[in-house]
Scaffold this motif. Structure first.
Motif, PDB file in Angstrom:
ATOM      1  N   ASN A 116      80.800  56.487  17.525  1.00  0.00           N
ATOM      2  CA  ASN A 116      81.042  56.589  16.250  1.00  0.00           C
ATOM      3  C   ASN A 116      79.895  57.506  15.060  1.00  0.00           C
ATOM      4  O   ASN A 116      80.469  58.374  13.693  1.00  0.00           O
ATOM      5  CB  ASN A 116      80.759  55.198  16.278  1.00  0.00           C
ATOM      6  N   LEU A 117      78.829  57.370  15.686  1.00  0.00           N
ATOM      7  CA  LEU A 117      77.166  57.896  15.119  1.00  0.00           C
ATOM      8  C   LEU A 117      77.811  59.205  15.530  1.00  0.00           C
ATOM      9  O   LEU A 117      77.900  60.376  14.496  1.00  0.00           O
ATOM     10  CB  LEU A 117      76.411  57.712  16.108  1.00  0.00           C
ATOM     11  N   ALA A 118      77.799  60.510  16.577  1.00  0.00           N
ATOM     12  CA  ALA A 118      77.957  61.827  16.889  1.00  0.00           C
ATOM     13  C   ALA A 118      78.555  62.356  15.527  1.00  0.00           C
ATOM     14  O   ALA A 118      77.366  63.468  14.962  1.00  0.00           O
ATOM     15  CB  ALA A 118      78.308  62.305  18.191  1.00  0.00           C
ATOM     16  N   TRP A 119      79.768  62.244  15.076  1.00  0.00           N
ATOM     17  CA  TRP A 119      80.300  63.242  14.037  1.00  0.00           C
ATOM     18  C   TRP A 119      80.104  63.209  12.636  1.00  0.00           C
ATOM     19  O   TRP A 119      80.118  63.861  12.309  1.00  0.00           O
ATOM     20  CB  TRP A 119      81.413  62.739  14.224  1.00  0.00           C
ATOM     21  N   LYS A 120      79.825  61.969  12.782  1.00  0.00           N
ATOM     22  CA  LYS A 120      79.052  61.631  10.946  1.00  0.00           C
ATOM     23  C   LYS A 120      77.733  62.665  11.116  1.00  0.00           C
ATOM     24  O   LYS A 120      77.058  62.469  10.067  1.00  0.00           O
ATOM     25  CB  LYS A 120      78.603  59.725  11.329  1.00  0.00           C
ATOM     26  N   LEU A 121      76.861  62.438  11.872  1.00  0.00           N
ATOM     27  CA  LEU A 121      75.431  63.080  11.928  1.00  0.00           C
ATOM     28  C   LEU A 121      76.287  64.619  11.582  1.00  0.00           C
ATOM     29  O   LEU A 121      75.625  65.303  10.726  1.00  0.00           O
ATOM     30  CB  LEU A 121      74.656  63.115  13.558  1.00  0.00           C
ATOM     31  N   ALA A 122      76.898  65.238  12.764  1.00  0.00           N
ATOM     32  CA  ALA A 122      77.207  66.537  12.790  1.00  0.00           C
ATOM     33  C   ALA A 122      77.937  66.822  11.022  1.00  0.00           C
ATOM     34  O   ALA A 122      77.419  67.937  11.028  1.00  0.00           O
ATOM     35  CB  ALA A 122      78.640  67.063  13.462  1.00  0.00           C
ATOM     36  N   THR A 123      78.680  66.753  10.581  1.00  0.00           N
ATOM     37  CA  THR A 123      79.257  66.572   9.109  1.00  0.00           C
ATOM     38  C   THR A 123      78.359  66.341   8.376  1.00  0.00           C
ATOM     39  O   THR A 123      78.073  67.018   7.101  1.00  0.00           O
ATOM     40  CB  THR A 123      80.578  65.424   8.546  1.00  0.00           C
ATOM     41  N   VAL A 124      77.300  65.479   8.033  1.00  0.00           N
ATOM     42  CA  VAL A 124      76.365  64.886   7.207  1.00  0.00           C
ATOM     43  C   VAL A 124      75.709  66.456   7.531  1.00  0.00           C
ATOM     44  O   VAL A 124      74.736  67.215   5.899  1.00  0.00           O
ATOM     45  CB  VAL A 124      75.386  63.664   7.250  1.00  0.00           C
TER      46      VAL A 124
END
Length: 598
Positions: A332-340
């Motif tokens: 859940n968290l990894a893609w959000k970190l990457a896009t931010v």
């Protein structure tokens, strides 16, 4: 002075931390992972790997490595209650979706099987894959000490445990995957709710050839129901990690009145007792003491600091949910970190991590604890009672074999109690069916689908926003693939069908406006993906010209029932809302524009 500068610092090399490392590397994000121990897990610990987790390994491109190392699902099929493995078997239950009444449900729900893979095997699979990426700086024997954070980042203190040298790390985000005694959770002030230390147990890890006792009833868990023992697990629960030679025996005890010696002499004696073989010569590999907790953090984030895995949800091993929930946290968290970090999303997207995962963690903690409580029903049906003597316990068991109404009633009670165990060992809806009801999801205005069957036992696929993308087999150029395989990297995916050709241009417009890639997949068209079984047509939840927007973690972000001329504008608005981007109308055509200069 800063010794290391990295966009992300991950603390902990357990399943959550190593999954996070693999995903960040796959998404092109440079990061540092530190682990205080010299290597991966030195005892087996968690072992059940459910279908959702195997799917995440599939997304990371290492599903085949996991399945090669793991025990396959066909050898997980039986839960057995016995007085000893060589003695009387009392009951048996088909487990983990292997029974004839559940196998089709599990097979239909996912392209991936369940597996049994202890952390001593699973973590090295993740580590080997993580070490292949240049984006990952992995440092064992490095202990996290403390952190401070400000508006632009986090400064952490780390110590090299070999040389004693201190290190200062500056990162944009700090991830605490540092387990049930998390320093990061404590220092961040994340509130932990619930109770700790509800009971205690010792794991005894050993090797012995038990083929003649187990091969004819292959399974993962063998429950000792020895008369005269005060615990739900009798003399000890046997967990099979390698058929049929490597095991963990779990011995429950009351620390207020009893101690369990970490000695080979005690271990051999107890193993012989639950096997029922006084000549057995097991090889003892190790001991580990643990406690049952019923705890969850009320929030998983403080500023630029995030926590995941056992750091924020701590519960009994019932249902096999701990490892799986931890890996899903990272997904859940990894893609959000990457896009931010790449500037494709606003920092507000990070708020959705806790909003989405904390309710799942609470559900998991409560379900695991309830499963412990439900185990009492089997003991009661066997006729066992507190403070009962061993002789009285054996006498109670004889009631199961009496002819006539009394015996029939006892046998019916046992069948009913064992049936209740499905909520622990065949809880497919708990494994796969969680939905995000708040967070990075845009509603389509439709009500959440009501369950058609028991929502804990049965998974109900749906494209309702917040649910996980349903699996359906498709064909493309002679190759079979799952709908889940359409989601790649940190790209969003838009699934449409006949009459939805206009979504291709709409996605291009929305992607240009937001900076986030959107892959369009046409299902059912002559030159697109072929839905030969018609499964996607049943599951898609829209008309053929409609569209289902899927996030990088395969949860449904939004859907449109049909294609309309304003599709580009609406899709652009939706992506802006999902990504936390501030938009305004501009240009000669009044189109929506976003500030991507962060």
């Amino acid at each position: 002075m800063v010794d290391i500068d990295a966009p992300v610092l991950v603390v902990g090399a357990g399943p959550a931390g190593l999954t996070m490392s693999n995903l960040l590397s796959r998404y092109g994000v440079r990061h540092l992972l530190v682990e205080k121990h010299p290597g991966t897990a030195h005892t087996p610990r968690a072992h059940i790997v459910n279908q959702r987790t195997v799917e995440i390994f599939r997304h990371m491109g290492i599903e085949d490595r996991l399945l090669t190392a793991a025990t396959p699902s066909e050898l997980m099929g039986n839960n057995v209650w016995h007085t000893s493995l060589a003695g009387l078997e009392l009951a048996r239950l088909h487990a983990w979706g292997t029974g004839p009444d559940r196998a089709a449900d599990y097979h239909r729900a996912s392209p991936s099987p369940m597996a049994n893979c202890p952390q001593t095997v699973l973590e090295p699979v993740l580590l080997d894959a993580a070490q292949e990426w240049p984006e990952a700086d992995l440092r064992f024997n490095h202990e996290f000490l403390s952190f401070t954070q400000d508006s632009s980042g986090v400064t952490a203190r780390v110590r090299d445990r070999v040389t004693g040298a201190p290190l200062t790390v500056r990162c944009d985000y700090l991830i605490g995957a540092d387990g049930g005694r998390s320093r990061i959770v404590e220092q961040a002030g994340l509130p932990i709710e619930g109770q700790a230390g509800l009971s205690a147990a010792v794991n005894i890890w050993f090797e012995a050839d038990l083929t003649r006792y187990l091969a004819h009833r292959p399974g993962v868990l063998y429950w000792n129901a020895a008369p005269g023992t005060p615990f739900l697990t009798g003399g000890g629960t046997l967990i099979c990690h390698r058929p049929w030679t490597e095991f963990v025996m779990v011995v429950a005890y009351d620390p207020a009145t009893e101690t369990i010696p970490h000695s080979d002499e005690f271990a051999v004696q107890r193993i012989r007792r639950i096997v029922g073989d006084p000549t057995l010569t097991p090889s003892i590999k190790g001991f580990a003491t643990w406690t049952i907790n019923h705890q969850v953090a009320s929030c998983y984030r403080e500023g630029r600091v995030f926590a995941m895995g056992d750091a924020v949800h701590r519960h009994p091993p019932t249902n096999g949910l701990g490892l799986n929930t931890s890996i899903a946290d990272a997904f859940n968290l990894a893609w959000k970190l990457a896009t931010v970090i790449r500037g494709q999303a606003g920092p507000g997207l990070m708020d959705s991590y806790s909003a989405e995962r904390q309710p799942v963690g609470r559900q998991v903690v409560d379900r695991a604890m309830r499963s412990v409580e439900e185990m009492v029903s089997v003991q009661a049906a066997l006729g066992f009672a507190p403070d009962q003597s061993e002789a009285d316990g054996w006498a109670a068991l004889e009631g199961l074999y009496l002819p006539g109404p009394d015996g029939d009633a006892r046998r019916a009670a046992l069948r009913e109690a064992v049936e209740l165990m499905n909520y622990q060992f065949n809880a497919h809806g708990i494994d796969l069916g969680y939905r995000y009801r708040a967070g990075a999801v845009v509603t389509d205005g439709s009500p959440e689908p009501a369950p058609e069957r028991d929502p804990q036992l049965y998974y109900q696929p749906t494209t309702w926003p917040g649910a996980y993308l349903p699996h359906a087999w498709l064909d493309r150029a002679g190759t079979r693939l799952s709908t889940l395989d359409l989601v790649q990297g940190t790209h969003f995916s838009l699934l449409t069908g006949i009459g939805g050709q206009g979504w291709t241009e709409a996605a291009r417009t929305a992607s240009e406006a937001t900076g986030i890639p959107v892959d369009v997949h046409h299902i059912g068209t002559r030159d697109g993906l072929h839905d030969n079984y018609g499964d996607w047509a049943t599951l898609r939840g829209t008309s053929t010209s409609g569209a289902v927007l899927v996030r990088p973690d395969r949860h449904i972000a939004w859907r449109a029932n049909e294609y309309n001329p304003d599709a580009a504008d609406r899709l652009t608005e939706v992506l802006g809302e999902l990504l936390g981007l501030a938009g305004k109308r501009g240009g000669v055509d009044g189109s929506l524009e976003f500030d991507k200069s962060r």
